[in-house]
Design a protein around this motif. Sequence first.
Motif, PDB file in Angstrom:
ATOM      1  N   LEU A  81      25.519  34.934  35.824  1.00 31.32           N
ATOM      2  CA  LEU A  81      24.361  35.120  34.939  1.00 31.32           C
ATOM      3  C   LEU A  81      23.829  33.775  34.452  1.00 31.32           C
ATOM      4  CD1 LEU A  81      25.481  38.216  32.824  1.00 31.32           C
ATOM      5  CD2 LEU A  81      23.636  38.131  34.497  1.00 31.32           C
ATOM      6  N   LYS A  82      24.739  32.873  34.087  1.00 26.87           N
ATOM      7  CA  LYS A  82      24.295  31.546  33.625  1.00 26.87           C
ATOM      8  C   LYS A  82      23.535  30.812  34.716  1.00 26.87           C
ATOM      9  CE  LYS A  82      28.055  29.537  32.114  1.00 26.87           C
ATOM     10  NZ  LYS A  82      28.925  28.519  31.452  1.00 26.87           N
ATOM     11  N   VAL A  83      24.069  30.849  35.921  1.00 26.39           N
ATOM     12  CA  VAL A  83      23.412  30.171  37.043  1.00 26.39           C
ATOM     13  C   VAL A  83      22.069  30.826  37.346  1.00 26.39           C
ATOM     14  CG1 VAL A  83      23.548  29.710  39.512  1.00 26.39           C
ATOM     15  CG2 VAL A  83      25.549  29.325  38.071  1.00 26.39           C
ATOM     16  N   ALA A  84      22.041  32.171  37.381  1.00 19.81           N
ATOM     17  CA  ALA A  84      20.812  32.886  37.741  1.00 19.81           C
ATOM     18  C   ALA A  84      19.700  32.638  36.722  1.00 19.81           C
ATOM     19  CB  ALA A  84      21.097  34.383  37.862  1.00 19.81           C
ATOM     20  N   VAL A  85      20.036  32.645  35.439  1.00 19.69           N
ATOM     21  CA  VAL A  85      19.021  32.384  34.409  1.00 19.69           C
ATOM     22  C   VAL A  85      18.507  30.955  34.521  1.00 19.69           C
ATOM     23  CG1 VAL A  85      18.642  32.166  31.924  1.00 19.69           C
ATOM     24  CG2 VAL A  85      19.868  34.150  32.816  1.00 19.69           C
ATOM     25  N   SER A  86      19.415  30.000  34.695  1.00 16.56           N
ATOM     26  CA  SER A  86      18.999  28.595  34.828  1.00 16.56           C
ATOM     27  C   SER A  86      18.121  28.394  36.058  1.00 16.56           C
ATOM     28  CB  SER A  86      20.236  27.690  34.928  1.00 16.56           C
ATOM     29  OG  SER A  86      21.058  27.829  33.800  1.00 16.56           O
ATOM     30  N   VAL A  87      18.543  28.980  37.174  1.00 16.16           N
ATOM     31  CA  VAL A  87      17.764  28.853  38.410  1.00 16.16           C
ATOM     32  C   VAL A  87      16.390  29.487  38.248  1.00 16.16           C
ATOM     33  CG1 VAL A  87      17.628  29.622  40.818  1.00 16.16           C
ATOM     34  CG2 VAL A  87      19.749  28.668  39.936  1.00 16.16           C
ATOM     35  N   SER A  88      16.323  30.638  37.589  1.00 19.86           N
ATOM     36  CA  SER A  88      15.033  31.323  37.397  1.00 19.86           C
ATOM     37  C   SER A  88      14.075  30.468  36.583  1.00 19.86           C
ATOM     38  CB  SER A  88      15.252  32.666  36.700  1.00 19.86           C
ATOM     39  OG  SER A  88      16.081  33.503  37.459  1.00 19.86           O
ATOM     40  N   LEU A  89      14.544  29.958  35.457  1.00 21.15           N
ATOM     41  CA  LEU A  89      13.671  29.178  34.575  1.00 21.15           C
ATOM     42  C   LEU A  89      13.186  27.896  35.258  1.00 21.15           C
ATOM     43  CD1 LEU A  89      15.600  29.560  31.190  1.00 21.15           C
ATOM     44  CD2 LEU A  89      13.503  30.727  31.893  1.00 21.15           C
ATOM     45  N   ILE A  90      14.121  27.167  35.869  1.00 21.86           N
ATOM     46  CA  ILE A  90      13.748  25.893  36.502  1.00 21.86           C
ATOM     47  C   ILE A  90      12.879  26.134  37.731  1.00 21.86           C
ATOM     48  CG2 ILE A  90      14.623  23.808  37.612  1.00 21.86           C
ATOM     49  CD1 ILE A  90      17.154  24.109  35.893  1.00 21.86           C
ATOM     50  N   SER A  91      13.195  27.163  38.507  1.00 17.26           N
ATOM     51  CA  SER A  91      12.415  27.439  39.720  1.00 17.26           C
ATOM     52  C   SER A  91      10.992  27.880  39.386  1.00 17.26           C
ATOM     53  CB  SER A  91      13.105  28.516  40.562  1.00 17.26           C
ATOM     54  OG  SER A  91      14.346  28.070  41.043  1.00 17.26           O
ATOM     55  N   VAL A  92      10.832  28.672  38.334  1.00 20.14           N
ATOM     56  CA  VAL A  92       9.486  29.084  37.938  1.00 20.14           C
ATOM     57  C   VAL A  92       8.689  27.882  37.430  1.00 20.14           C
ATOM     58  CG1 VAL A  92       8.188  30.438  36.239  1.00 20.14           C
ATOM     59  CG2 VAL A  92      10.072  31.485  37.476  1.00 20.14           C
ATOM     60  N   PHE A  93       9.349  27.008  36.672  1.00 17.11           N
ATOM     61  CA  PHE A  93       8.660  25.799  36.198  1.00 17.11           C
ATOM     62  C   PHE A  93       8.221  24.924  37.376  1.00 17.11           C
ATOM     63  CE2 PHE A  93       8.998  21.267  35.107  1.00 17.11           C
ATOM     64  CZ  PHE A  93       7.986  21.182  34.161  1.00 17.11           C
ATOM     65  N   LEU A  94       9.139  24.676  38.305  1.00 13.94           N
ATOM     66  CA  LEU A  94       8.804  23.860  39.478  1.00 13.94           C
ATOM     67  C   LEU A  94       7.759  24.552  40.354  1.00 13.94           C
ATOM     68  CD1 LEU A  94      12.352  22.585  40.540  1.00 13.94           C
ATOM     69  CD2 LEU A  94      10.564  21.304  39.363  1.00 13.94           C
ATOM     70  N   GLY A  95       7.892  25.871  40.515  1.00 16.38           N
ATOM     71  CA  GLY A  95       6.924  26.618  41.309  1.00 16.38           C
ATOM     72  C   GLY A  95       5.524  26.558  40.725  1.00 16.38           C
ATOM     73  N   THR A  96       5.439  26.611  39.390  1.00 13.06           N
ATOM     74  CA  THR A  96       4.131  26.511  38.726  1.00 13.06           C
ATOM     75  C   THR A  96       3.526  25.124  38.936  1.00 13.06           C
ATOM     76  OG1 THR A  96       4.895  28.078  37.041  1.00 13.06           O
ATOM     77  CG2 THR A  96       2.930  26.788  36.536  1.00 13.06           C
ATOM     78  N   CYS A  97       4.335  24.091  38.754  1.00  9.45           N
ATOM     79  CA  CYS A  97       3.844  22.718  38.975  1.00  9.45           C
ATOM     80  C   CYS A  97       3.408  22.531  40.422  1.00  9.45           C
ATOM     81  CB  CYS A  97       4.940  21.716  38.621  1.00  9.45           C
ATOM     82  SG  CYS A  97       5.403  21.686  36.881  1.00  9.45           S
ATOM     83  N   ASN A  98       4.212  23.027  41.352  1.00  8.57           N
ATOM     84  CA  ASN A  98       3.860  22.892  42.770  1.00  8.57           C
ATOM     85  C   ASN A  98       2.584  23.650  43.112  1.00  8.57           C
ATOM     86  OD1 ASN A  98       6.170  21.394  43.161  1.00  8.57           O
ATOM     87  ND2 ASN A  98       7.388  23.108  43.913  1.00  8.57           N
ATOM     88  N   ALA A  99       2.436  24.839  42.529  1.00  5.13           N
ATOM     89  CA  ALA A  99       1.246  25.646  42.803  1.00  5.13           C
ATOM     90  C   ALA A  99      -0.017  24.922  42.353  1.00  5.13           C
ATOM     91  CB  ALA A  99       1.361  26.994  42.098  1.00  5.13           C
ATOM     92  N   PHE A 100       0.000  24.321  41.160  1.00  8.50           N
ATOM     93  CA  PHE A 100      -1.158  23.563  40.686  1.00  8.50           C
ATOM     94  C   PHE A 100      -1.387  22.326  41.551  1.00  8.50           C
ATOM     95  CE2 PHE A 100      -0.741  26.088  36.861  1.00  8.50           C
ATOM     96  CZ  PHE A 100      -2.056  26.230  36.450  1.00  8.50           C
ATOM     97  N   LEU A 101      -0.304  21.674  41.965  1.00  6.80           N
ATOM     98  CA  LEU A 101      -0.436  20.482  42.799  1.00  6.80           C
ATOM     99  C   LEU A 101      -1.109  20.809  44.126  1.00  6.80           C
ATOM    100  CD1 LEU A 101       0.305  17.455  43.214  1.00  6.80           C
ATOM    101  CD2 LEU A 101       2.433  18.266  44.255  1.00  6.80           C
ATOM    102  N   LEU A 102      -0.726  21.929  44.722  1.00  2.73           N
ATOM    103  CA  LEU A 102      -1.233  22.277  46.048  1.00  2.73           C
ATOM    104  C   LEU A 102      -2.606  22.941  46.001  1.00  2.73           C
ATOM    105  CD1 LEU A 102       2.051  23.644  47.663  1.00  2.73           C
ATOM    106  CD2 LEU A 102       0.988  21.412  48.020  1.00  2.73           C
TER     107      LEU A 102
END
Length: 286
Positions: A81-102
């Motif tokens: 659960l700790k890993v999944a929550v951390s991965v979700s939050l960081i991946s969504v943040f990075l995905g949002t930044c990447n989406a705006f970049l592209l």
Amino acid sequence: MIPTIPQSATTRTLRLTYVVAFFLFLFVPLIVVVAFAFNDAAYPMPPWHGFTLDWFFADGSKERTGLFFDQDIQTSLWFSLKVAVSVSLISVFLGTCNAFLLERFSFRGQQALSVMMLLPLVIPGVILGISILALMSHIAQFAEDLTGFDPDFLRPGLVLVTIGQISYIASITTLTISARLKRFDVSLEEAALNLGATRWEILLTIIFPYLKPALAGAAMIAFLLSFENFNTTYMLTGSDAPLTVMVYGRMKDGATPVVNAISLMLMLVSALLVLFMNLRKSKNDQ
């Protein structure tokens, strides 16, 4: 195939046979796993010895420890659960930044960056895990040799598992959020600018509310992918084993129907999350 055109009995029979065979192939293994979670035997396989709930609720007094009283399972579940929550939050943040970049910028090498961002999705998880483990181990060793300080977080463990999962899950969140951002009507942003809104106000009051369904969907997908991942996780885990690695270890040592009980609970949780996502999607489409 046009539905209004009459079809022969043979065609209809073949189609029905294919559909039945396909669903049997999908669901029979799952039904067997669920059924033997309630088998009153010390092993998760035939024959049937009777119905029991021991593999869920036994407290260890009868030489059986159920899912809800197994300390090792609860600990590994907490790690997952700790890993999944951390991965979700960081991946969504990075995905949002990447989406705006592209989607919002144009620069040299943009197409190459888009292709490279998809590479982790086609690399086998085992290879990805080995590569990250080798890279981080070399970095940790170099840092220790240079400074005398041993960066433990770069050694096999939950931090490295989180980094490894983010390396490919961030690509999936990027695709999900980019697909939504691509359909955004830029004229709304231009109208807000003409009315005196700042870039941050537009981002917070117009763009993010529009992206909210994609952000929520990406977070749920990232959570599920992280929670059920085994290949990459197995290569990067240390002494703190997440649930998938712990279950694999038990299967090697001789599993009890507790493993089936874990599988049933994961199926139920996954089904509830998927149902929740579909309900949110239906509500947003209305």
